[in-house]
Design an enzyme around this catalytic site. Structure first.
Site, PDB file in Angstrom:
ATOM      1  N   LYS A  34     -13.285  -0.811  15.870  1.00 60.17           N
ATOM      2  CA  LYS A  34     -11.873  -1.260  15.836  1.00 60.17           C
ATOM      3  C   LYS A  34     -11.706  -1.260  17.365  1.00 60.17           C
ATOM      4  O   LYS A  34     -10.825  -2.293  18.150  1.00 60.17           O
ATOM      5  CB  LYS A  34     -11.040  -0.547  15.136  1.00 60.17           C
ATOM      6  CG  LYS A  34     -10.897  -1.239  13.688  1.00 60.17           C
ATOM      7  CD  LYS A  34      -9.945  -0.108  12.896  1.00 60.17           C
ATOM      8  CE  LYS A  34     -10.483   0.173  11.544  1.00 60.17           C
ATOM      9  NZ  LYS A  34     -10.743  -0.871  10.695  1.00 60.17           N
ATOM     10  N   LYS A  87      10.007 -16.852  -9.776  1.00 54.05           N
ATOM     11  CA  LYS A  87       9.171 -15.928 -10.520  1.00 54.05           C
ATOM     12  C   LYS A  87       8.089 -16.636 -11.183  1.00 54.05           C
ATOM     13  O   LYS A  87       8.326 -17.626 -12.111  1.00 54.05           O
ATOM     14  CB  LYS A  87      10.049 -15.041 -11.490  1.00 54.05           C
ATOM     15  CG  LYS A  87       9.231 -14.035 -12.103  1.00 54.05           C
ATOM     16  CD  LYS A  87       9.700 -13.101 -13.121  1.00 54.05           C
ATOM     17  CE  LYS A  87       8.791 -12.287 -13.737  1.00 54.05           C
ATOM     18  NZ  LYS A  87       9.144 -12.073 -15.091  1.00 54.05           N
ATOM     19  N   ASP A  95      -3.629  -6.898   5.377  1.00 53.51           N
ATOM     20  CA  ASP A  95      -4.497  -7.971   6.023  1.00 53.51           C
ATOM     21  C   ASP A  95      -4.499  -9.368   5.393  1.00 53.51           C
ATOM     22  O   ASP A  95      -4.927 -10.277   6.126  1.00 53.51           O
ATOM     23  CB  ASP A  95      -5.892  -7.260   5.709  1.00 53.51           C
ATOM     24  CG  ASP A  95      -6.107  -5.904   6.589  1.00 53.51           C
ATOM     25  OD1 ASP A  95      -5.662  -5.935   7.818  1.00 53.51           O
ATOM     26  OD2 ASP A  95      -6.801  -5.085   6.044  1.00 53.51           O
ATOM     27  N   LYS A 135     -10.666  -4.784  18.979  1.00 56.54           N
ATOM     28  CA  LYS A 135      -9.204  -5.149  19.280  1.00 56.54           C
ATOM     29  C   LYS A 135      -8.633  -4.706  20.554  1.00 56.54           C
ATOM     30  O   LYS A 135      -7.560  -4.750  20.998  1.00 56.54           O
ATOM     31  CB  LYS A 135      -8.383  -4.178  18.344  1.00 56.54           C
ATOM     32  CG  LYS A 135      -8.802  -4.509  16.692  1.00 56.54           C
ATOM     33  CD  LYS A 135      -7.808  -3.987  15.756  1.00 56.54           C
ATOM     34  CE  LYS A 135      -7.947  -4.075  14.505  1.00 56.54           C
ATOM     35  NZ  LYS A 135      -6.972  -4.323  13.422  1.00 56.54           N
ATOM     36  N   ASN A 147       0.870  -1.304   0.000  1.00 54.39           N
ATOM     37  CA  ASN A 147      -0.064  -0.040  -0.091  1.00 54.39           C
ATOM     38  C   ASN A 147       0.793   1.279   0.153  1.00 54.39           C
ATOM     39  O   ASN A 147       2.230   1.282   0.228  1.00 54.39           O
ATOM     40  CB  ASN A 147      -0.963  -0.120   1.148  1.00 54.39           C
ATOM     41  CG  ASN A 147      -0.082   0.079   2.547  1.00 54.39           C
ATOM     42  OD1 ASN A 147       0.413   0.840   2.907  1.00 54.39           O
ATOM     43  ND2 ASN A 147      -0.005  -1.228   3.240  1.00 54.39           N
TER      44      ASN A 147
HETATM   45  N1  CTP Z   1      -3.110  -3.966  12.082  1.00 56.99           N
HETATM   46  C1  CTP Z   1      -2.580  -4.870  12.675  1.00 56.99           C
HETATM   47  N2  CTP Z   1      -2.297  -5.972  12.166  1.00 56.99           N
HETATM   48  C2  CTP Z   1      -2.838  -6.361  11.110  1.00 56.99           C
HETATM   49  C3  CTP Z   1      -3.559  -5.305  10.521  1.00 56.99           C
HETATM   50  C4  CTP Z   1      -3.816  -4.140  10.918  1.00 56.99           C
HETATM   51  O1  CTP Z   1      -2.047  -4.527  14.190  1.00 56.99           O
HETATM   52  N3  CTP Z   1      -2.588  -7.643  10.574  1.00 56.99           N
HETATM   53  C5  CTP Z   1      -3.408  -2.728  12.769  1.00 56.99           C
HETATM   54  C6  CTP Z   1      -3.027  -1.428  12.146  1.00 56.99           C
HETATM   55  O2  CTP Z   1      -1.543  -1.013  12.297  1.00 56.99           O
HETATM   56  C7  CTP Z   1      -4.029  -0.192  12.602  1.00 56.99           C
HETATM   57  C8  CTP Z   1      -5.153  -1.010  12.620  1.00 56.99           C
HETATM   58  O3  CTP Z   1      -5.026  -2.370  13.035  1.00 56.99           O
HETATM   59  O4  CTP Z   1      -3.459   0.066  13.609  1.00 56.99           O
HETATM   60  C9  CTP Z   1      -6.179  -1.145  11.406  1.00 56.99           C
HETATM   61  O5  CTP Z   1      -7.097  -1.878  11.724  1.00 56.99           O
HETATM   62  P1  CTP Z   1      -7.720  -2.675  10.557  1.00 56.99           P
HETATM   63  O6  CTP Z   1      -8.935  -3.574  10.979  1.00 56.99           O
HETATM   64  O7  CTP Z   1      -6.652  -3.817   9.755  1.00 56.99           O
HETATM   65  O8  CTP Z   1      -8.202  -1.805   9.549  1.00 56.99           O
HETATM   66  P2  CTP Z   1      -8.120  -1.950   7.850  1.00 56.99           P
HETATM   67  O9  CTP Z   1      -7.937  -3.174   7.382  1.00 56.99           O
HETATM   68  O10 CTP Z   1      -7.686  -0.873   7.569  1.00 56.99           O
HETATM   69  O11 CTP Z   1     -10.040  -1.808   7.868  1.00 56.99           O
HETATM   70  P3  CTP Z   1     -11.006  -2.983   7.893  1.00 56.99           P
HETATM   71  O12 CTP Z   1     -10.998  -3.553   9.133  1.00 56.99           O
HETATM   72  O13 CTP Z   1     -12.160  -2.038   7.920  1.00 56.99           O
HETATM   73  O14 CTP Z   1     -10.930  -3.513   6.641  1.00 56.99           O
END
Ligand code: CTP
Length: 400
Positions: free
Chosen positions: A337, A287, A277, A341, A208
């Site tokens: 969140k 490759k 994610d 979390k 990203n």
């Molecule tokens: N985060 C994390 N570990 C992951 C993904 C994200 O710790 N594997 C943390 C990011 O650093 C941020 C927060 O979680 O602080 C973002 O949350 P997240 O739910 O992952 O957000 P998005 O993926 O952007 O949104 P959504 O859940 O709505 O898809």
């Protein structure tokens, strides 16, 4: 933080004296009122008139001069400002300050002051590395003075090594630090920044556009308040702030392992990184050749680092700060969140705006915690970092 502050700049005699002109201009640009004092030797490198023209104030050049000392100018110069900067600081001026001598204008000013002092040494490498100079610097550091370490490179005298006046932005930042309350001394803060890369094969990855600026701003703000800072960052091209312990990682799994390791004795973890994610279940070792037609990608979820740390939060784990980057109103998502979390605070951020989100120097956010929310209008990421650090200091204090 420099806005409305009075900063006095002492220029001592080295070739880098000409850089003090630009430093003075930068301090004024940052909103400070600046007045300059020059040693006799400094005046052989650059004239007082140059500083006078920039500051629009007379330059102090001599002690006991009837025309300059109507109100004992050197004492007022030492005691009136909010901070004093010595740039460049020669080996001689450092030695005099360490010994407490007062045999010329600058040494007398430094002897007579009780405001924060920041010094930026600049000299030949052999001189800088001389144990006498190093001992003097450490004496001044122990006295609470800010020392801006010189940079390395080719010096005016032809030598190569440390001794070059630090970058002017670094000196300005250190002057700023002189005004930061040391509210996080003895604390360990972990900050993540930037993107992760999830490789599909040796040459392709999912990622990203995160530049890491928000996380770096938080790390620098925490460091300037005295915290020990561990920065865990993905591939970024931004400069890492001085004084933080930085580790570069690639994938979400690497970040997970590094954060878990670093957070065992942490007081707070800021998850500012844009962690992927999803990842490929396996990274191909060679490759992959393209095929004709559409290609389907199979992906699996990465481990959620914040949520994993959240499981320990109630058992004395570190304070947790996460981010919610959304396109559109981010507050509802942030509330979700926060609970899912088990975080203490979510920084909600609409990344579809031109003045906030990926790659900008500014951000506009809403801080969402249990039961409260606080809107921070558009401002520099560093200012948001400072705000978050003040929130952290207050929260840690309340938890004592
Ligand atoms: N985060 C994390 N570990 C992951 C993904 C994200 O710790 N594997 C943390 C990011 O650093 C941020 C927060 O979680 O602080 C973002 O949350 P997240 O739910 O992952 O957000 P998005 O993926 O952007 O949104 P959504 O859940 O709505 O898809």
């Amino acid at each position: 933080m420099l806005k409305g502050r009075t900063i006095h700049v002492c220029v001592t005699g080295g070739i880098a004296a000409y850089k003090a002109v630009e430093l003075t201009r930068l301090l004024i640009k940052a909103g400070a009122q600046v007045q300059v004092a020059m040693s006799e030797n400094a005046q052989t490198f650059v004239g007082p008139l140059t500083f006078q023209a920039i500051t629009q104030r007379p330059v102090l050049t001599r002690t006991m001069d009837p025309s300059e000392e109507l109100e004992i100018g050197h004492i007022a110069f030492a005691q009136d400002p909010d901070a004093i900067v010595v740039a460049p600081a020669t080996a001689n001026s450092i030695a005099k300050a360490a010994l407490g001598l007062g045999d010329d204008l600058i040494s007398t000013v430094l002897l007579a002051t009780n405001v924060p002092v920041v010094i930026a040494p600049a000299m030949n490498t052999v001189m800088y590395e001389n144990p006498a100079v190093q001992r003097n610097l450490s004496l001044l550091r122990d006295r609470g003075w800010g020392i801006v370490d010189p940079g390395s490179g080719e010096l005016a005298c032809g030598a190569v090594g440390p001794g070059r006046l630090a970058e002017l932005e670094t000196i300005v930042r250190s002057v700023n630090d002189a005004f930061s309350a040391p509210c996080l001394v003895g604390r360990h803060v972990v900050v993540t920044a930037g993107p992760t890369r999830e490789y599909l094969d040796p040459v392709r990855f999912l990622s990203n556009p995160s530049t890491g600026r928000m996380g770096l701003a938080v790390a620098d703000a925490a460091r300037s308040c005295g915290a020990r800072v561990t920065l865990i960052h993905g591939p970024i091209s931004e400069a890492i702030p001085d004084g933080v312990d930085a580790t570069e990682i690639v994938s979400a799994q690497d970040m997970y392992e590094a954060v878990l390791h670093a957070s065992t004795d942490a007081d707070a973890v800021f998850m500012a990184a844009a962690v992927a994610d999803w990842r490929a279940p396996e990274v191909a070792s060679t490759k992959q050749k393209k095929t004709t037609g559409a290609q389907k990608l199979e992906l699996v979820r990465t481990t959620d680092i914040l949520a994993t740390l959240g499981q320990d939060r109630q058992q004395g784990g570190p304070l947790l700060i996460g981010w919610a980057a959304e396109t559109g109103d981010p507050v509802d998502a942030a509330r979700g969140k926060l609970l899912r979390k088990a975080a203490d605070l979510i920084v909600a951020n609409d990344v579809s705006r031109a003045d906030s989100g990926f790659g900008t120097d500014t951000n506009a956010v809403v801080l969402v915690s249990r039961g409260t929310q606080e809107e921070l209008p558009v401002q520099s990421k560093r200012a948001i970092g400072d705000h978050l650090i003040r929130w952290l200091a207050a929260t840690l204090e309340a938890e004592k």
